[in-house]
Scaffold this motif. Structure first.
Motif, short mmCIF file in Angstrom:
data_model
loop_
_atom_site.label_atom_id
_atom_site.label_comp_id
_atom_site.label_asym_id
_atom_site.label_seq_id
_atom_site.Cartn_x
_atom_site.Cartn_y
_atom_site.Cartn_z
N GLU A 29 0.82 -1.21 0.00
CA GLU A 29 0.00 0.00 0.00
C GLU A 29 0.85 1.27 0.00
O GLU A 29 0.38 2.35 -0.35
N GLN A 30 2.14 1.12 0.35
CA GLN A 30 3.03 2.28 0.35
C GLN A 30 3.46 2.68 -1.06
O GLN A 30 4.04 3.74 -1.26
N LEU A 31 3.18 1.81 -2.05
CA LEU A 31 3.52 2.15 -3.43
C LEU A 31 2.88 3.47 -3.86
O LEU A 31 3.47 4.25 -4.60
N ILE A 32 1.67 3.68 -3.41
CA ILE A 32 0.94 4.89 -3.80
C ILE A 32 1.62 6.13 -3.23
O ILE A 32 1.61 7.20 -3.83
N LYS A 33 2.27 6.00 -2.07
CA LYS A 33 2.85 7.15 -1.38
C LYS A 33 4.31 7.39 -1.72
O LYS A 33 4.79 8.51 -1.58
N SER A 34 5.04 6.35 -2.12
CA SER A 34 6.49 6.47 -2.34
C SER A 34 6.80 6.75 -3.81
O SER A 34 6.82 5.84 -4.63
N SER A 35 7.07 8.01 -4.14
CA SER A 35 7.38 8.37 -5.52
C SER A 35 8.68 7.71 -5.98
O SER A 35 8.82 7.33 -7.14
N GLU A 36 9.63 7.56 -5.07
CA GLU A 36 10.91 6.95 -5.42
C GLU A 36 10.72 5.49 -5.80
O GLU A 36 11.27 5.01 -6.80
N PHE A 37 9.93 4.79 -5.03
CA PHE A 37 9.71 3.37 -5.31
C PHE A 37 8.88 3.19 -6.57
O PHE A 37 9.13 2.28 -7.37
N ARG A 38 7.90 4.05 -6.79
CA ARG A 38 7.11 3.99 -8.03
C ARG A 38 8.02 4.19 -9.23
O ARG A 38 7.87 3.52 -10.27
N SER A 39 8.95 5.10 -9.10
CA SER A 39 9.88 5.37 -10.21
C SER A 39 10.76 4.16 -10.50
O SER A 39 11.03 3.83 -11.67
N GLU A 40 11.18 3.45 -9.44
CA GLU A 40 11.99 2.24 -9.62
C GLU A 40 11.21 1.17 -10.36
O GLU A 40 11.74 0.50 -11.26
N ILE A 41 9.95 1.00 -10.01
CA ILE A 41 9.13 -0.01 -10.68
C ILE A 41 8.88 0.37 -12.13
O ILE A 41 8.96 -0.47 -13.04
N ALA A 42 8.60 1.65 -12.38
CA ALA A 42 8.40 2.10 -13.75
C ALA A 42 9.65 1.86 -14.60
O ALA A 42 9.56 1.40 -15.74
N SER A 43 10.82 2.14 -14.04
CA SER A 43 12.07 1.91 -14.77
C SER A 43 12.29 0.43 -15.04
O SER A 43 12.75 0.04 -16.13
N ALA A 44 11.96 -0.42 -14.06
CA ALA A 44 12.11 -1.87 -14.24
C ALA A 44 11.16 -2.37 -15.33
O ALA A 44 11.52 -3.26 -16.11
N LEU A 45 9.97 -1.81 -15.39
CA LEU A 45 9.02 -2.18 -16.45
C LEU A 45 9.55 -1.74 -17.81
O LEU A 45 9.49 -2.51 -18.78
N ASP A 46 10.05 -0.52 -17.89
CA ASP A 46 10.62 -0.05 -19.15
C ASP A 46 11.74 -0.96 -19.63
O ASP A 46 11.89 -1.22 -20.82
N ALA A 47 12.53 -1.45 -18.69
CA ALA A 47 13.67 -2.30 -19.03
C ALA A 47 13.25 -3.63 -19.65
O ALA A 47 14.02 -4.25 -20.38
N LYS A 48 12.03 -4.06 -19.38
CA LYS A 48 11.53 -5.29 -19.99
C LYS A 48 11.38 -5.14 -21.49
O LYS A 48 11.50 -6.12 -22.23
N GLY A 49 11.06 -3.94 -21.93
CA GLY A 49 11.04 -3.64 -23.35
C GLY A 49 9.78 -4.02 -24.10
O GLY A 49 9.65 -3.69 -25.28
#
Length: 207
Positions: A29-49
């Motif tokens: 539930e902290q995903l919604i609040k943590s901009s840093e962690f959201r950014s990490e997940i978005a970058s990991a998704l981008d890396a999948k291609g």
């Protein structure tokens, strides 16, 4: 109808695009609040291609309804009839609320199964239960907390369906079975195991 039922069963079983992206050090539930962690997940998704991964990353960075509606099923979020799960149930790219419904809504059981088994639902902090059995749509009750605490509260109210959720470990299932009292419950233990607990991938039947 049969074609739709088959499609729904397949969609509900489809893994979330988030599966395997990262080890999650925070409560979901902290995903919604943590901009840093959201950014990490978005970058990991981008890396999948892949296109689904890239569009999911874009949704995390900018929660756009058009992107959501066009790509949700590729992410593992079924487009249920009657708006059972919508973009308004998401915040900052992650689900914050699940709205459960009575059987007056035709696909409520499929939505419930998805909620109990999909990684996408792990970030919720609010559970709502809606009915329309006696007139207009009515919010019957609300439970707030993290995903597991919400499921635990539902289980305390004898909503046995929650036991299919892999959030409950094999040890917790064993403990639940050991402490189950048929004098205090609506079901017999054998029924609960057969109908619900056996569907949990963490369940290890006694030998």
């Amino acid at each position: 109808m049969k074609k739709r039922e088959k499609q729904l069963r397949e969609l509900v079983k489809q893994p979330s695009i988030l599966a395997g992206i990262t080890e999650l050090p925070l409560e979901w539930e902290q995903l919604i609040k943590s901009s840093e962690f959201r950014s990490e997940i978005a970058s990991a998704l981008d890396a999948k291609g892949t296109e689904p991964a890239k569009t999911r990353a874009a949704f995390i960075r900018n929660q756009d309804a058009t992107n959501f509606n066009a790509n949700r099923e590729a992410w593992g979020i079924p487009a249920f009839l009657e708006e059972l799960v919508e973009v308004s149930d998401f915040e900052n790219g992650f689900m914050w609320r699940f709205r459960a419904h009575t059987t007056s809504w035709s696909e409520n059981q499929h939505a419930d199964q998805w909620f109990l088994t999909s990684l996408e639902a792990r970030s919720i902090s609010r559970y709502e239960f809606w009915s329309c059995d006696e007139g207009p749509d009515k919010l019957e009750f609300v439970i707030e907390g993290n995903y597991k605490s919400i499921l635990s509260q539902l289980l305390a109210e004898q909503v046995y369906e929650v036991l299919i959720s892999p959030v409950f470990s094999s040890e917790e299932l064993d403990e639940y079975i050991a402490n189950f009292s048929e004098d205090e419950e609506d079901y017999e233990l054998e029924e609960v195991i057969e109908e619900y607990i056996s569907q949990n991938p963490n369940y290890l039947p006694a030998k």
